[in-house]
Design an enzyme around this catalytic site. Structure first.
Site, PDB file in Angstrom:
ATOM      1  N   PRO A 103       0.743  -1.172  -0.018  1.00  0.00           N
ATOM      2  CA  PRO A 103       0.050   0.015  -0.069  1.00  0.00           C
ATOM      3  C   PRO A 103       0.869   1.360  -0.048  1.00  0.00           C
ATOM      4  O   PRO A 103       1.921   1.077   0.119  1.00  0.00           O
ATOM      5  CB  PRO A 103      -0.870  -0.007   1.303  1.00  0.00           C
ATOM      6  CG  PRO A 103       0.262  -0.580   2.310  1.00  0.00           C
ATOM      7  CD  PRO A 103       1.044  -1.690   1.191  1.00  0.00           C
ATOM      8  N   LYS A 148       4.599  -5.844  -6.381  1.00  0.00           N
ATOM      9  CA  LYS A 148       4.171  -4.459  -6.705  1.00  0.00           C
ATOM     10  C   LYS A 148       3.699  -3.458  -5.872  1.00  0.00           C
ATOM     11  O   LYS A 148       2.922  -3.563  -5.108  1.00  0.00           O
ATOM     12  CB  LYS A 148       2.601  -5.092  -7.565  1.00  0.00           C
ATOM     13  CG  LYS A 148       2.287  -3.564  -8.301  1.00  0.00           C
ATOM     14  CD  LYS A 148       0.597  -3.694  -8.571  1.00  0.00           C
ATOM     15  CE  LYS A 148      -0.053  -2.962  -7.462  1.00  0.00           C
ATOM     16  NZ  LYS A 148      -0.095  -1.638  -7.453  1.00  0.00           N
ATOM     17  N   PRO A 149       4.488  -2.392  -5.967  1.00  0.00           N
ATOM     18  CA  PRO A 149       4.285  -1.156  -5.049  1.00  0.00           C
ATOM     19  C   PRO A 149       2.932  -0.594  -5.215  1.00  0.00           C
ATOM     20  O   PRO A 149       2.425  -0.665  -6.511  1.00  0.00           O
ATOM     21  CB  PRO A 149       5.392  -0.439  -5.009  1.00  0.00           C
ATOM     22  CG  PRO A 149       6.091  -0.546  -6.505  1.00  0.00           C
ATOM     23  CD  PRO A 149       5.585  -2.050  -6.805  1.00  0.00           C
ATOM     24  N   GLU A 205       0.951   2.396  -6.642  1.00  0.00           N
ATOM     25  CA  GLU A 205       1.080   3.221  -7.767  1.00  0.00           C
ATOM     26  C   GLU A 205       1.175   4.684  -7.531  1.00  0.00           C
ATOM     27  O   GLU A 205       1.821   5.264  -8.246  1.00  0.00           O
ATOM     28  CB  GLU A 205      -0.025   3.004  -8.980  1.00  0.00           C
ATOM     29  CG  GLU A 205      -1.497   3.305  -8.495  1.00  0.00           C
ATOM     30  CD  GLU A 205      -2.278   2.318  -7.882  1.00  0.00           C
ATOM     31  OE1 GLU A 205      -1.563   1.378  -7.427  1.00  0.00           O
ATOM     32  OE2 GLU A 205      -3.460   2.323  -7.565  1.00  0.00           O
ATOM     33  N   SER A 228      -6.381  -2.413   1.216  1.00  0.00           N
ATOM     34  CA  SER A 228      -7.975  -2.355   1.617  1.00  0.00           C
ATOM     35  C   SER A 228      -8.522  -3.885   1.707  1.00  0.00           C
ATOM     36  O   SER A 228      -8.234  -4.473   0.793  1.00  0.00           O
ATOM     37  CB  SER A 228      -8.721  -1.502   0.883  1.00  0.00           C
ATOM     38  OG  SER A 228      -8.516  -1.936  -0.552  1.00  0.00           O
ATOM     39  N   GLU A 281      -2.982  -8.496   4.979  1.00  0.00           N
ATOM     40  CA  GLU A 281      -2.952  -7.556   6.121  1.00  0.00           C
ATOM     41  C   GLU A 281      -4.129  -6.287   5.556  1.00  0.00           C
ATOM     42  O   GLU A 281      -3.583  -5.418   4.548  1.00  0.00           O
ATOM     43  CB  GLU A 281      -1.671  -6.847   6.340  1.00  0.00           C
ATOM     44  CG  GLU A 281      -0.796  -8.068   6.704  1.00  0.00           C
ATOM     45  CD  GLU A 281      -0.944  -8.378   8.037  1.00  0.00           C
ATOM     46  OE1 GLU A 281      -1.722  -8.047   8.744  1.00  0.00           O
ATOM     47  OE2 GLU A 281      -0.050  -9.439   8.618  1.00  0.00           O
ATOM     48  N   CYS A 334      -3.126   1.767   9.439  1.00  0.00           N
ATOM     49  CA  CYS A 334      -4.217   0.567   9.757  1.00  0.00           C
ATOM     50  C   CYS A 334      -4.420   0.474  11.251  1.00  0.00           C
ATOM     51  O   CYS A 334      -5.661  -0.112  11.886  1.00  0.00           O
ATOM     52  CB  CYS A 334      -3.869  -0.560   9.166  1.00  0.00           C
ATOM     53  SG  CYS A 334      -2.080  -1.082   9.489  1.00  0.00           S
ATOM     54  N   GLU A 349     -13.463   2.800   8.307  1.00  0.00           N
ATOM     55  CA  GLU A 349     -11.980   3.314   8.341  1.00  0.00           C
ATOM     56  C   GLU A 349     -11.937   4.595   7.593  1.00  0.00           C
ATOM     57  O   GLU A 349     -12.121   4.746   6.610  1.00  0.00           O
ATOM     58  CB  GLU A 349     -11.141   2.229   7.669  1.00  0.00           C
ATOM     59  CG  GLU A 349      -9.956   2.582   7.943  1.00  0.00           C
ATOM     60  CD  GLU A 349      -8.852   1.434   7.329  1.00  0.00           C
ATOM     61  OE1 GLU A 349      -9.293   1.046   6.144  1.00  0.00           O
ATOM     62  OE2 GLU A 349      -7.792   1.080   7.796  1.00  0.00           O
TER      63      GLU A 349
HETATM   64  P1  NAD Z   1      -5.486  -0.349  -1.791  1.00  0.00           P
HETATM   65  O1  NAD Z   1      -6.021  -1.499  -1.485  1.00  0.00           O
HETATM   66  O2  NAD Z   1      -6.027   0.389  -2.531  1.00  0.00           O
HETATM   67  O3  NAD Z   1      -4.071  -0.405  -2.290  1.00  0.00           O
HETATM   68  C1  NAD Z   1      -3.259  -1.438  -1.908  1.00  0.00           C
HETATM   69  C2  NAD Z   1      -2.306  -2.143  -2.948  1.00  0.00           C
HETATM   70  O4  NAD Z   1      -3.299  -3.057  -3.829  1.00  0.00           O
HETATM   71  C3  NAD Z   1      -1.964  -1.117  -4.019  1.00  0.00           C
HETATM   72  O5  NAD Z   1      -0.816  -1.624  -4.743  1.00  0.00           O
HETATM   73  C4  NAD Z   1      -2.975  -1.290  -5.214  1.00  0.00           C
HETATM   74  O6  NAD Z   1      -2.521  -1.060  -6.593  1.00  0.00           O
HETATM   75  C5  NAD Z   1      -3.412  -2.900  -5.020  1.00  0.00           C
HETATM   76  N1  NAD Z   1      -4.636  -3.304  -5.673  1.00  0.00           N
HETATM   77  C6  NAD Z   1      -5.798  -2.258  -5.822  1.00  0.00           C
HETATM   78  N2  NAD Z   1      -6.536  -3.207  -6.143  1.00  0.00           N
HETATM   79  C7  NAD Z   1      -6.235  -4.422  -6.413  1.00  0.00           C
HETATM   80  C8  NAD Z   1      -6.625  -5.734  -7.073  1.00  0.00           C
HETATM   81  N3  NAD Z   1      -7.826  -5.792  -7.682  1.00  0.00           N
HETATM   82  N4  NAD Z   1      -5.907  -6.661  -7.284  1.00  0.00           N
HETATM   83  C9  NAD Z   1      -4.798  -6.617  -6.686  1.00  0.00           C
HETATM   84  N5  NAD Z   1      -4.290  -5.699  -6.366  1.00  0.00           N
HETATM   85  C10 NAD Z   1      -4.846  -4.414  -5.991  1.00  0.00           C
HETATM   86  O7  NAD Z   1      -4.968   0.107  -0.162  1.00  0.00           O
HETATM   87  P2  NAD Z   1      -4.244   1.619  -0.054  1.00  0.00           P
HETATM   88  O8  NAD Z   1      -5.209   2.800  -0.321  1.00  0.00           O
HETATM   89  O9  NAD Z   1      -3.107   1.572  -0.706  1.00  0.00           O
HETATM   90  O10 NAD Z   1      -3.963   1.235   1.485  1.00  0.00           O
HETATM   91  C11 NAD Z   1      -4.697   1.707   2.287  1.00  0.00           C
HETATM   92  C12 NAD Z   1      -5.343   0.278   3.182  1.00  0.00           C
HETATM   93  O11 NAD Z   1      -4.223  -0.445   3.639  1.00  0.00           O
HETATM   94  C13 NAD Z   1      -6.027   0.632   4.411  1.00  0.00           C
HETATM   95  O12 NAD Z   1      -7.404  -0.182   4.326  1.00  0.00           O
HETATM   96  C14 NAD Z   1      -5.131   0.157   5.419  1.00  0.00           C
HETATM   97  O13 NAD Z   1      -5.961  -0.154   6.606  1.00  0.00           O
HETATM   98  C15 NAD Z   1      -4.606  -0.917   4.826  1.00  0.00           C
HETATM   99  N6  NAD Z   1      -3.562  -1.163   5.579  1.00  0.00           N
HETATM  100  C16 NAD Z   1      -3.179  -2.378   6.209  1.00  0.00           C
HETATM  101  C17 NAD Z   1      -2.193  -2.641   6.758  1.00  0.00           C
HETATM  102  C18 NAD Z   1      -2.066  -3.856   7.844  1.00  0.00           C
HETATM  103  O14 NAD Z   1      -0.789  -4.298   8.383  1.00  0.00           O
HETATM  104  N7  NAD Z   1      -3.032  -4.717   8.111  1.00  0.00           N
HETATM  105  C19 NAD Z   1      -0.949  -1.805   6.892  1.00  0.00           C
HETATM  106  C20 NAD Z   1      -1.070  -0.704   5.874  1.00  0.00           C
HETATM  107  C21 NAD Z   1      -2.143  -0.451   5.201  1.00  0.00           C
END
Ligand code: NAD
Length: 509
Positions: free
Chosen positions: A172, A197-198, A200, A250, A271, A305, A403
Site C-alpha cells: 500500500p 508491486k508497490p 502506484e 484495503s 493485512e 491501519c 475506516e
Molecule cells: P489499496 O487496497 O487501495 O491498495 C493496496 C495495493 O493493492 C496497491 O498496490 C493497489 O494497487 C493494489 N490493488 C488495488 N486493487 C487491486 C486488485 N484488484 N488486485 C490486486 N491488487 C490491487 O489500499 P491503499 O489505499 O494503498 O492502503 C490503505 C489500506 O491498506 C487501508 O485499508 C489500510 O488499513 C490498509 N493497510 C493495512 C495494513 C496492515 O498491516 N493491516 C498496513 C497498511 C495499510
C-alpha cells in the site's frame, strides 16, 4: 461534553526548497532479473507530490506480460536461493539492512516527497525497515519446530520447514518501503523469491531500494513491477506459477486477490484495514491516555491501519478525558515535510483520499456531530486535513464504524464494561485495539474478550519486530513481523524414515 479549543492549524510551508534532486529518483522502469527494464506498454503513471498536487516523477505502467517475465525470472532464481544455508541467506539480508541504513537520508527524503510524510515518520519507517531485515536475518537461523522422534515404532519423523517458492506481493501507499520490508525480509529469509508491486501512488522508495541493493542479490530473487492494482496485482493473484499472494491494503483489494487466487488454490496472506477502538475506563490515567493518543491517533496523519481512531470513554470521565485529548492534539504541528524537523502532520496522500476523508467529515457535520478540534480541510495547495477530534459521537455513526484513514479521532461514551467490549468488537475489522485502566484484574481479563490481533494495555500503536502483527475478521489473515511471518512464508513437510532393523512396516499398516 463542552470542551472546545480554537486551534487554527496552519500549514507550515517549505518555502520552495525541494527535498529531492533529479538524480535521487529511481529509473522509470521495472526491476526484473537483476536489472531495470522498460515496461511493455510504453505508458507511464505520474507520481504526485501531496503537498502541491503536482506530478514530479513517473513510473512504468506495468502489464500482465511484464508480470509474466518477472515471474519467470523469480522461478528460475528460486532453486539456487533456496539452496543457500540460512547463514548465507542471513548474511545477504544483513548486507541489505546495511545498504538501506547507509542510504537513510536519501530514502527518507524520497519517502517524504512521495507520501508527504513528516521527516520524523519517514526516518522511523527507514530505521524500522533496517531492523526488519536484521531481525529476519537472525530469525532465519533459529527456526524451531517439533522435535524429530519415533512417534510410530521404528519410524523417525522429521519435520522440515521449506520455502513456498515464488511469492507475489502487493503493498500500500501509507508505509511504502516499510510495508515492502515487512514482506521482502521474511520472504527472502525463508528461501523464497518474489515479484512485488508497490502502490502506484508511492512506488519510488521500493524502486530505489531495488536500485541500491541490485549488486547484493542474485538476479531474479527480487523483482519489482510497477503499475495499477487490477492489472499487475490481478495478474500476480491469478498467475499459475506463483505459490502465494501477500497483500497489504484495503478490504476490497484483499477480496479481489483472494478471489483471483482461488482458481490456482495458491495461498493468500492478507493485512487489511482496521478500526481500532480505545476503551478508556474511569480508573485510567486520563492524561497519560490522551498523551498516548496524540501519537497513536495522528502518526502518519492517521493513515495507519492500527491508528487509535475510535475512543470509547466511560461517561463519568468523558469530559475530563476530552479536555486532555483536545489540549494534546491542538499542539500538533501541521506542514510540508520540507518545512522542518518539528512537522508532525503532513498532507493526506492523494486528492482521492483527501476527498474521501473530507467526505466523512462533511457527512458527520451534517449529522450534527461536533468537532471539538479541526473538522474541515485546510486551505491552500495540497491535501491537508487538520488533526480532528469529533465528540459526543453516537455509537452507530458512520465515522465510528468505517475506516476513515485520516487524522480523525471520534469519541463516544459508555456506561458498563460489557457494553464497551461489545461495542468495541461490533465492527467488521479485527486488527488492533487498546484499553486504558489502572485495574490489574481488568487489564489481565479483558484482552481475551477483544476480538483483535493486537491488544495494547495502557498504550497504543507501539510495535516490536519480534511480535506478530496481523488481524482477525475483515482485517485479514496471516502475520507480518516475528517468527510467525517466517512460518507463513514456509510450508511444513513431514519426512518419515523407517529404521526398523527387520524391514517392512509396523503392524497394522
Ligand atoms: P489499496 O487496497 O487501495 O491498495 C493496496 C495495493 O493493492 C496497491 O498496490 C493497489 O494497487 C493494489 N490493488 C488495488 N486493487 C487491486 C486488485 N484488484 N488486485 C490486486 N491488487 C490491487 O489500499 P491503499 O489505499 O494503498 O492502503 C490503505 C489500506 O491498506 C487501508 O485499508 C489500510 O488499513 C490498509 N493497510 C493495512 C495494513 C496492515 O498491516 N493491516 C498496513 C497498511 C495499510
Amino acid at each position: 461534553m463542552t470542551t472546545s479549543v480554537s486551534a487554527p492549524f496552519e500549514i507550515r510551508r517549505s518555502e520552495g526548497s525541494s527535498l529531492l534532486a533529479q538524480d535521487d529518483l529511481p529509473p522509470e522502469q521495472h526491476f526484473i532479473d537483476g536489472e531495470f527494464r522498460p515496461g511493455g506498454s510504453g505508458r507511464f503513471i505520474d507520481v504526485v507530490d501531496p503537498c502541491t498536487g503536482s506530478a514530479f516523477a513517473r513510473v512504468a505502467e506495468g502489464t500482465a506480460a511484464d508480470v509474466d517475465v518477472a515471474v519467470t525470472a523469480a522461478r528460475a532464481a528460486q532453486p539456487a536461493w533456496r539452496a543457500l544455508t540460512p547463514k548465507d541467506r542471513a548474511e545477504v539480508l544483513l548486507k541489505l539492512a546495511d545498504r538501506i541504513e547507509e542510504n537513510t537520508d536519501l530514502l527518507v527524503r524520497l519517502e517524504s516527497a512521495n507520501a508527504g510524510k513528516p521527516l520524523a515518520v519517514s526516518r522511523d519507517d527507514i530505521s524500522s525497515s533496517v531492523d526488519t531485515f536484521r531481525f529476519m536475518a537472525g530469525a532465519a537461523r533459529s527456526i524451531t519446530s517439533q522435535a524429530a522422534g519415533d512417534y510410530t515404532a521404528d519410524h523417525l519423523s522429521v519435520i522440515v520447514r521449506e520455502p513456498l517458492g515464488v511469492i507475489g506481493v502487493v503493498t500500500p501507499w501509507n508505509y511504502p518501503l516499510l510495508m515492502a520490508a515487512w514482506k521482502v525480509a521474511p520472504i527472502l529469509a525463508a528461501g523464497n523469491t518474489l515479484v512485488l508491486k508497490p502502490s502506484e501512488q508511492t512506488p519510488l522508495t521500493t524502486l530505489k531500494f531495488a536500485e541500491l541493493v541490485a549488486d547484493l542479490l542474485p538476479a531474479g530473487v527480487l523483482n519489482i513491477v510497477t503499475g495499477y492494482g487490477p492489472e499487475v496485482g490481478g495478474r500476480l493473484s491469478v498467475h499459475p506459477d506463483i505459490d502465494m499472494i501477500a497483500l497489504t491494503g484495503s478490504v476490497a483489494s484483499g477480496r479481489a486477490v483472494a478471489k483471483g487466487a482461488a482458481e490456482s488454490l495458491k495461498r493468500v496472506h492478507l493485512e487489511l484495514g482496521g478500526k481500532a477502538p480505545v476503551i478508556v475506563f474511569p480508573d485510567a490515567d486520563l492524561a497519560a491516555a490522551a498523551a498516548s493518543l496524540r501519537a497513536a491517533g495522528y502518526w502518519n496523519s492517521g493513515q495507519e491501519c492500527g491508528a487509535a481512531c475510535r475512543v470509547l470513554v466511560h461517561s463519568s470521565v468523558a469530559e475530563e478525558f476530552v479536555g486532555h485529548l483536545v489540549r494534546e492534539v491542538s499542539t500538533l504541528v501541521v506542514g510540508e515535510p520540507g518545512a522542518g524537523d518539528d512537522v508532525e502532520i503532513g498532507p493526506l496522500v492523494s486528492k482521492a483520499h483527501f476527498d474521501r476523508v473530507t467526505g466523512y467529515l462533511e457527512r458527520a457535520a451534517s449529522a450534527g456531530i461536533r468537532a471539538a478540534l479541526g473538522g474541515a480541510p485546510l486551505h491552500g495547495p495540497g491535501f491537508f486535513v487538520p488533526p480532528t477530534v469529533l465528540v459526543d459521537v453516537p455509537g452507530d455513526a458512520e465515522v465510528t464504524r468505517e475506516e476513515i484513514f485520516g487524522p480523525v479521532i471520534t469519541v463516544e461514551t459508555f456506561e458498563e464494561e460489557d457494553e464497551a467490549i461489545r461495542r468495541a468488537n461490533d465492527v467488521p475489522y479485527g486488527l488492533a485495539a487498546s484499553m486504558f485502566t489502572e485495574n490489574s484484574r481488568r487489564a489481565l481479563d479483558l484482552p481475551g474478550k477483544l476480538d483483535f490481533g493486537t491488544v495494547w494495555v495502557n498504550s497504543h500503536l507501539v510495535l516490536a519486530t519480534e511480535a506478530p502483527w496481523g488481524g482477525f475478521k475483515g482485517s485479514g489473515y496471516g502475520r507480518d513481523l516475528s517468527l510467525y511471518a517466517l512460518d507463513d512464508y514456509s510450508r511444513t513437510k513431514h519426512v518419515m524414515h523407517n529404521h526398523g532393523r527387520s524391514g517392512g512396516t509396523p503392524s497394522g499398516l
